[in-house]
Design a protein around this motif. Sequence first.
Motif, mmCIF file in Angstrom:
data_model
loop_
_atom_site.group_PDB
_atom_site.id
_atom_site.type_symbol
_atom_site.label_atom_id
_atom_site.label_comp_id
_atom_site.label_asym_id
_atom_site.label_seq_id
_atom_site.Cartn_x
_atom_site.Cartn_y
_atom_site.Cartn_z
ATOM 1 N N UNK A 96 0.509 -1.410 0.075
ATOM 2 C CA UNK A 96 -0.333 0.055 -0.070
ATOM 3 C C UNK A 96 0.737 1.140 -0.065
ATOM 4 N N UNK A 97 0.868 2.443 -0.908
ATOM 5 C CA UNK A 97 1.071 3.670 -1.076
ATOM 6 C C UNK A 97 0.690 4.872 -1.199
ATOM 7 N N UNK A 98 0.725 5.494 -0.111
ATOM 8 C CA UNK A 98 0.182 6.408 -0.188
ATOM 9 C C UNK A 98 0.403 8.328 -0.958
ATOM 10 N N UNK A 99 -0.229 8.326 -2.083
ATOM 11 C CA UNK A 99 0.567 9.481 -2.144
ATOM 12 C C UNK A 99 -0.702 10.761 -2.132
ATOM 13 N N UNK A 100 -0.353 12.070 -2.997
ATOM 14 C CA UNK A 100 -0.944 13.236 -3.214
ATOM 15 C C UNK A 100 -0.682 14.191 -3.892
ATOM 16 N N UNK B 13 1.936 -4.834 -8.178
ATOM 17 C CA UNK B 13 1.984 -5.233 -6.576
ATOM 18 C C UNK B 13 1.867 -3.795 -5.357
ATOM 19 N N UNK B 14 1.376 -3.202 -6.628
ATOM 20 C CA UNK B 14 1.047 -1.859 -5.303
ATOM 21 C C UNK B 14 -0.688 -1.423 -5.525
ATOM 22 N N UNK B 15 -0.793 -1.115 -3.871
ATOM 23 C CA UNK B 15 -1.981 -0.804 -4.264
ATOM 24 C C UNK B 15 -1.682 0.421 -3.728
ATOM 25 N N UNK B 16 -2.381 1.703 -5.118
ATOM 26 C CA UNK B 16 -1.710 3.821 -4.353
ATOM 27 C C UNK B 16 -3.244 3.920 -3.945
ATOM 28 N N UNK B 17 -2.935 5.185 -3.433
ATOM 29 C CA UNK B 17 -3.576 5.511 -3.001
ATOM 30 C C UNK B 17 -3.379 7.434 -3.279
ATOM 31 N N UNK B 18 -4.137 7.839 -4.140
ATOM 32 C CA UNK B 18 -3.471 9.603 -4.154
ATOM 33 C C UNK B 18 -4.505 10.056 -4.078
ATOM 34 N N UNK B 19 -5.083 11.290 -4.171
ATOM 35 C CA UNK B 19 -5.266 12.521 -3.413
ATOM 36 C C UNK B 19 -6.545 13.315 -4.892
ATOM 37 N N UNK C 196 -7.937 4.032 -4.961
ATOM 38 C CA UNK C 196 -7.949 4.099 -4.311
ATOM 39 C C UNK C 196 -7.563 5.894 -4.654
ATOM 40 N N UNK C 197 -8.868 6.908 -4.568
ATOM 41 C CA UNK C 197 -8.825 8.582 -4.534
ATOM 42 C C UNK C 197 -9.240 8.614 -3.330
ATOM 43 N N UNK C 198 -9.362 9.567 -2.578
ATOM 44 C CA UNK C 198 -9.590 10.417 -1.478
ATOM 45 C C UNK C 198 -9.643 12.128 -1.704
ATOM 46 N N UNK C 199 -10.487 12.229 -1.047
ATOM 47 C CA UNK C 199 -10.521 13.731 -1.388
ATOM 48 C C UNK C 199 -9.858 14.368 0.436
ATOM 49 N N UNK C 200 -8.705 15.408 0.091
ATOM 50 C CA UNK C 200 -8.057 15.883 0.525
ATOM 51 C C UNK C 200 -8.810 17.369 0.832
ATOM 52 N N UNK C 201 -9.498 17.387 2.249
ATOM 53 C CA UNK C 201 -10.169 18.058 2.775
ATOM 54 C C UNK C 201 -10.116 18.811 3.766
#
Length: 270
Positions: free
Chosen positions: A63-67, A87-93, A130-135
């Motif tokens: 799991x890797x988290x970026x933005x 290999x990676x589950x990427x999370x960005x914003x 996954x894309x997250x709202x960067x509040x």
Amino acid sequence: METTLHHLHRPLGSTGLNVSPLGLGTVKLGRDQGVKYPNGFRIPDDSQARQLLALARGLGINLIDTAPAYGVSEQRLGPLLQGQRDHWVVVSKVGEEFIDGRSHFDFSPAHTRLSVERSLKRLKTDRIELVLVHSDGRDLEILQHSGVYEALAELKREGKILGYGLSGKTVEGGLLALEHGDCAMVTYNLNEQAERPVLDYAQAHGKGILVKKALASGHVCLKSDEDPVRLSFELLFGHPGVGAAIVGTINPQHLSDNVRTAAAVLSQQQ
């Protein structure tokens, strides 16, 4: 024998994604301005970054988290993840831009789409898990009035993102984000547990939870004679709603130590 997380991957709510209980946060790969850490640091060069990713992968982290707000983090990850993207589950914003040392926010549908398509290019990939709202803290207002969730739902239907949610700052925002989305990123650590109701809701409704500031941005390490990392992980992983904790370290030793501690805590709980 090196302890790893390979055998401890778990489903992230009902997203269909299986994630390691620790994820690698990459703000320090992309920016060193306006980051709230107790100590200064130097942004790692490409070979250090590549070694860090190889170490993370070897330790069982997927799991890797970026933005976009993490400076050049996405641009650097693109080439670094070539050949190992699956290999990676990427999370960005979406929603926050970091320009000239300051944060700017835009949650409009047009900017949301532009931002996701730009992230796809930067990350050299055809989807972001996954894309997250960067509040900016106005969680409810953003979710109810900006159109950002509607835009993300459309991008999910197009297959450009596989899930979406909110990286928020309030209980009300987290609950609404989960009701209409796939996951929420919440602050939960030894110092701050106000967002616990979001974890409870996620557990009850099969939604995904990622924890940010799991170690209070490193500050928790400064004021305890016990092992603060172990206490932190016992708290986090003691809640069945928690999918994974994002730990933003560029120190290989810290990363290995964190994995060893998380594996010990999780194995004990099984």
